[in-house]
Design an enzyme around this catalytic site. Structure first.
Site, PDB file in Angstrom:
ATOM      1  CG  HIS A   1      23.232 -20.295  12.442  1.00 39.39           C
ATOM      2  ND1 HIS A   1      22.584 -20.420  13.648  1.00 39.39           N
ATOM      3  CD2 HIS A   1      24.240 -21.218  12.465  1.00 39.39           C
ATOM      4  CE1 HIS A   1      23.144 -21.361  14.375  1.00 39.39           C
ATOM      5  NE2 HIS A   1      24.160 -21.857  13.676  1.00 39.39           N
TER       6      HIS A   1
ATOM      7  CB  CYS B   1      19.760 -20.152  15.265  1.00 38.46           C
ATOM      8  SG  CYS B   1      20.140 -19.285  16.797  1.00 38.46           S
TER       9      CYS B   1
END
Length: 230
Positions: free
Chosen positions: A97, A41
Protein backbone atom coordinates in the site's frame (compact mmCIF):
# COMPACT_ATOMS: atom_id res chain seq x y z
CA UNK A 1 -2.52 -5.78 12.57
CA UNK A 2 -4.58 -3.48 10.39
CA UNK A 3 -7.47 -1.41 11.81
CA UNK A 4 -7.45 -3.29 15.13
CA UNK A 5 -9.51 -1.44 17.73
CA UNK A 6 -8.21 -0.27 21.10
CA UNK A 7 -10.85 -2.25 23.01
CA UNK A 8 -10.52 -5.41 20.91
CA UNK A 9 -7.50 -6.78 22.77
CA UNK A 10 -7.15 -8.25 26.23
CA UNK A 11 -4.18 -6.18 27.34
CA UNK A 12 -6.38 -3.08 27.09
CA UNK A 13 -8.98 -4.65 29.36
CA UNK A 14 -11.38 -6.28 26.89
CA UNK A 15 -12.73 -9.67 27.98
CA UNK A 16 -15.00 -10.30 24.98
CA UNK A 17 -12.48 -11.69 22.48
CA UNK A 18 -9.51 -13.60 23.96
CA UNK A 19 -6.17 -12.45 22.50
CA UNK A 20 -3.61 -14.35 24.63
CA UNK A 21 -0.77 -14.26 22.12
CA UNK A 22 -1.13 -10.57 21.29
CA UNK A 23 -1.36 -9.87 25.03
CA UNK A 24 1.81 -11.86 25.68
CA UNK A 25 3.61 -9.96 22.93
CA UNK A 26 2.52 -6.67 24.47
CA UNK A 27 3.46 -7.59 28.04
CA UNK A 28 6.89 -8.87 26.98
CA UNK A 29 7.53 -5.80 24.82
CA UNK A 30 6.64 -2.12 25.02
CA UNK A 31 3.05 -0.83 25.22
CA UNK A 32 2.77 2.66 23.76
CA UNK A 33 -0.43 3.98 25.32
CA UNK A 34 0.05 7.55 24.09
CA UNK A 35 1.49 6.88 20.66
CA UNK A 36 -0.71 8.18 17.85
CA UNK A 37 -0.74 7.42 14.13
CA UNK A 38 -2.80 8.50 11.16
CA UNK A 39 -6.23 6.81 11.02
CA UNK A 40 -5.68 5.53 7.48
CA UNK A 41 -3.22 3.12 5.88
CA UNK A 42 -0.89 4.84 3.44
CA UNK A 43 0.16 7.81 5.61
CA UNK A 44 0.90 5.54 8.58
CA UNK A 45 2.89 3.08 6.47
CA UNK A 46 4.91 5.83 4.84
CA UNK A 47 5.82 7.14 8.31
CA UNK A 48 6.79 3.66 9.52
CA UNK A 49 8.98 3.01 6.51
CA UNK A 50 10.70 6.40 6.39
CA UNK A 51 10.69 7.67 9.97
CA UNK A 52 9.14 10.87 8.66
CA UNK A 53 5.80 12.51 9.37
CA UNK A 54 3.50 11.88 6.39
CA UNK A 55 3.47 15.59 5.57
CA UNK A 56 7.11 15.06 4.54
CA UNK A 57 6.45 12.01 2.36
CA UNK A 58 3.72 13.61 0.26
CA UNK A 59 1.29 10.86 1.26
CA UNK A 60 -0.51 12.66 4.06
CA UNK A 61 -3.93 13.26 2.56
CA UNK A 62 -5.47 9.91 1.64
CA UNK A 63 -4.89 6.26 0.81
CA UNK A 64 -3.34 5.12 -2.47
CA UNK A 65 -5.86 3.54 -4.82
CA UNK A 66 -4.93 0.70 -7.14
CA UNK A 67 -4.62 2.90 -10.23
CA UNK A 68 -2.90 5.85 -8.55
CA UNK A 69 -0.03 7.14 -10.74
CA UNK A 70 2.21 8.01 -7.79
CA UNK A 71 3.85 6.32 -4.79
CA UNK A 72 6.22 6.75 -1.88
CA UNK A 73 9.17 8.56 -3.45
CA UNK A 74 12.12 6.39 -4.47
CA UNK A 75 14.38 9.33 -3.59
CA UNK A 76 13.82 8.48 0.07
CA UNK A 77 15.53 5.40 1.51
CA UNK A 78 13.20 3.25 3.58
CA UNK A 79 13.65 0.92 6.54
CA UNK A 80 14.68 -2.30 4.73
CA UNK A 81 17.22 -0.40 2.65
CA UNK A 82 18.83 1.07 5.77
CA UNK A 83 18.89 -2.34 7.45
CA UNK A 84 20.35 -3.99 4.36
CA UNK A 85 23.31 -1.59 4.64
CA UNK A 86 23.88 -3.07 8.11
CA UNK A 87 23.94 -6.64 6.84
CA UNK A 88 20.28 -7.62 7.31
CA UNK A 89 18.21 -9.70 4.93
CA UNK A 90 14.81 -8.05 4.55
CA UNK A 91 11.61 -9.84 3.60
CA UNK A 92 8.02 -8.63 3.39
CA UNK A 93 4.80 -10.57 3.90
CA UNK A 94 1.29 -9.12 3.62
CA UNK A 95 0.22 -5.59 2.74
CA UNK A 96 2.27 -2.97 0.87
CA UNK A 97 0.00 0.00 0.00
CA UNK A 98 2.82 2.43 -0.81
CA UNK A 99 2.47 2.42 -4.58
CA UNK A 100 2.48 0.00 -7.51
CA UNK A 101 2.07 2.01 -10.71
CA UNK A 102 5.62 1.18 -11.84
CA UNK A 103 7.92 -1.71 -10.99
CA UNK A 104 10.50 0.45 -9.21
CA UNK A 105 8.09 1.44 -6.41
CA UNK A 106 7.07 -2.12 -5.50
CA UNK A 107 8.48 -3.98 -2.45
CA UNK A 108 11.22 -6.05 -4.11
CA UNK A 109 12.61 -2.86 -5.69
CA UNK A 110 12.53 -1.01 -2.35
CA UNK A 111 14.88 -3.18 -0.32
CA UNK A 112 12.89 -6.35 0.29
CA UNK A 113 14.50 -9.54 -0.98
CA UNK A 114 11.11 -11.23 -1.28
CA UNK A 115 7.45 -10.30 -1.06
CA UNK A 116 4.27 -12.31 -0.71
CA UNK A 117 1.02 -10.39 -0.44
CA UNK A 118 -0.98 -7.60 -2.03
CA UNK A 119 -0.06 -4.14 -3.27
CA UNK A 120 -3.34 -2.26 -2.64
CA UNK A 121 -5.18 -1.32 0.54
CA UNK A 122 -7.52 -4.26 1.09
CA UNK A 123 -8.78 -7.41 -0.55
CA UNK A 124 -11.13 -10.34 -0.17
CA UNK A 125 -9.64 -12.79 2.35
CA UNK A 126 -10.31 -15.78 0.07
CA UNK A 127 -10.46 -14.76 -3.59
CA UNK A 128 -7.87 -11.94 -3.17
CA UNK A 129 -9.69 -9.47 -5.39
CA UNK A 130 -9.54 -5.77 -4.57
CA UNK A 131 -12.60 -3.61 -5.08
CA UNK A 132 -11.65 0.02 -5.72
CA UNK A 133 -14.47 2.43 -4.93
CA UNK A 134 -12.53 5.67 -4.46
CA UNK A 135 -13.46 8.14 -7.16
CA UNK A 136 -12.40 8.67 -9.90
CA UNK A 137 -11.19 5.05 -9.68
CA UNK A 138 -13.86 2.38 -10.05
CA UNK A 139 -12.32 -1.00 -10.68
CA UNK A 140 -11.90 -4.57 -9.54
CA UNK A 141 -9.02 -6.99 -9.90
CA UNK A 142 -7.00 -9.86 -8.49
CA UNK A 143 -4.23 -8.55 -6.25
CA UNK A 144 -1.95 -11.22 -4.86
CA UNK A 145 1.71 -11.66 -5.72
CA UNK A 146 4.80 -13.64 -4.94
CA UNK A 147 7.58 -11.20 -5.72
CA UNK A 148 6.54 -9.77 -9.12
CA UNK A 149 4.48 -12.76 -10.25
CA UNK A 150 0.70 -12.96 -9.88
CA UNK A 151 0.06 -15.76 -7.36
CA UNK A 152 -2.95 -17.55 -8.83
CA UNK A 153 -2.29 -20.66 -6.74
CA UNK A 154 -3.20 -18.75 -3.58
CA UNK A 155 -6.76 -18.18 -4.78
CA UNK A 156 -9.26 -19.57 -2.28
CA UNK A 157 -6.85 -19.75 0.66
CA UNK A 158 -7.50 -17.58 3.73
CA UNK A 159 -5.15 -14.59 3.71
CA UNK A 160 -4.21 -14.72 7.40
CA UNK A 161 -3.21 -18.38 7.07
CA UNK A 162 -1.13 -17.67 3.96
CA UNK A 163 0.78 -14.89 5.69
CA UNK A 164 1.29 -16.94 8.86
CA UNK A 165 2.67 -19.93 6.99
CA UNK A 166 4.94 -17.75 4.89
CA UNK A 167 6.29 -15.89 7.93
CA UNK A 168 7.04 -19.17 9.70
CA UNK A 169 8.78 -20.46 6.57
CA UNK A 170 10.91 -17.33 6.25
CA UNK A 171 12.02 -17.61 9.87
CA UNK A 172 12.62 -21.38 9.70
CA UNK A 173 14.66 -21.17 6.49
CA UNK A 174 16.74 -18.17 7.57
CA UNK A 175 20.46 -18.54 8.29
CA UNK A 176 20.81 -17.41 11.91
CA UNK A 177 24.32 -16.10 11.21
CA UNK A 178 22.71 -13.17 9.39
CA UNK A 179 20.19 -10.78 11.01
CA UNK A 180 16.65 -10.89 9.61
CA UNK A 181 14.12 -8.10 9.18
CA UNK A 182 10.70 -9.63 8.59
CA UNK A 183 7.98 -7.10 7.84
CA UNK A 184 4.73 -9.00 8.52
CA UNK A 185 1.82 -6.72 7.65
CA UNK A 186 -1.40 -8.68 8.09
CA UNK A 187 -4.64 -7.90 6.28
CA UNK A 188 -6.52 -8.71 9.48
CA UNK A 189 -8.64 -7.23 10.81
CA UNK A 190 -9.20 -4.74 7.97
CA UNK A 191 -12.52 -5.15 6.18
CA UNK A 192 -12.62 -6.96 2.86
CA UNK A 193 -14.72 -5.87 -0.14
CA UNK A 194 -18.19 -4.38 0.39
CA UNK A 195 -20.09 -7.55 -0.55
CA UNK A 196 -18.55 -9.47 2.39
CA UNK A 197 -16.53 -7.14 4.60
CA UNK A 198 -16.06 -9.52 7.54
CA UNK A 199 -14.57 -12.93 6.71
CA UNK A 200 -13.21 -15.77 8.82
CA UNK A 201 -13.27 -19.58 8.74
CA UNK A 202 -16.52 -20.91 10.22
CA UNK A 203 -14.77 -22.80 13.02
CA UNK A 204 -13.11 -19.58 14.15
CA UNK A 205 -16.49 -17.81 14.16
CA UNK A 206 -18.14 -20.67 16.06
CA UNK A 207 -15.62 -20.29 18.88
CA UNK A 208 -17.39 -17.04 19.77
CA UNK A 209 -21.00 -18.26 19.80
CA UNK A 210 -21.53 -16.32 23.05
CA UNK A 211 -21.43 -13.08 21.05
CA UNK A 212 -24.98 -12.36 19.93
CA UNK A 213 -24.26 -9.89 17.14
CA UNK A 214 -23.44 -11.80 13.93
CA UNK A 215 -21.04 -9.22 12.56
CA UNK A 216 -19.21 -9.02 15.86
CA UNK A 217 -18.89 -12.83 15.87
CA UNK A 218 -17.34 -12.73 12.42
CA UNK A 219 -14.96 -10.01 13.54
CA UNK A 220 -14.04 -12.12 16.57
CA UNK A 221 -13.20 -14.98 14.22
CA UNK A 222 -10.93 -12.69 12.20
CA UNK A 223 -9.18 -11.53 15.35
CA UNK A 224 -8.86 -15.10 16.63
CA UNK A 225 -7.00 -16.05 13.44
CA UNK A 226 -4.72 -13.02 13.81
CA UNK A 227 -3.94 -13.91 17.43
CA UNK A 228 -3.33 -17.51 16.40
CA UNK A 229 -0.80 -16.22 13.88
CA UNK A 230 1.10 -14.38 16.60
Amino acid sequence: ADDLGWNDVGFHGSNQIPTPNIDSLAYSGIILNNYYVDPICTPSRSALMTGRHPIHTGLQSNVLVGGAPYALSTKVEILPQYLNHLGYRSRAVGKWHLGSHTRNVTPTERGFESFIGYWTGHEDYYDHTAQELYQPIDGWGYDFRRNMSVAWDDYGNYATDIFTKEAVKVISDHDKKTPLFLYLAHLAVHSANTYAPLQAPQDAINRHSYIKDENRRKFAGMLYKLDESV
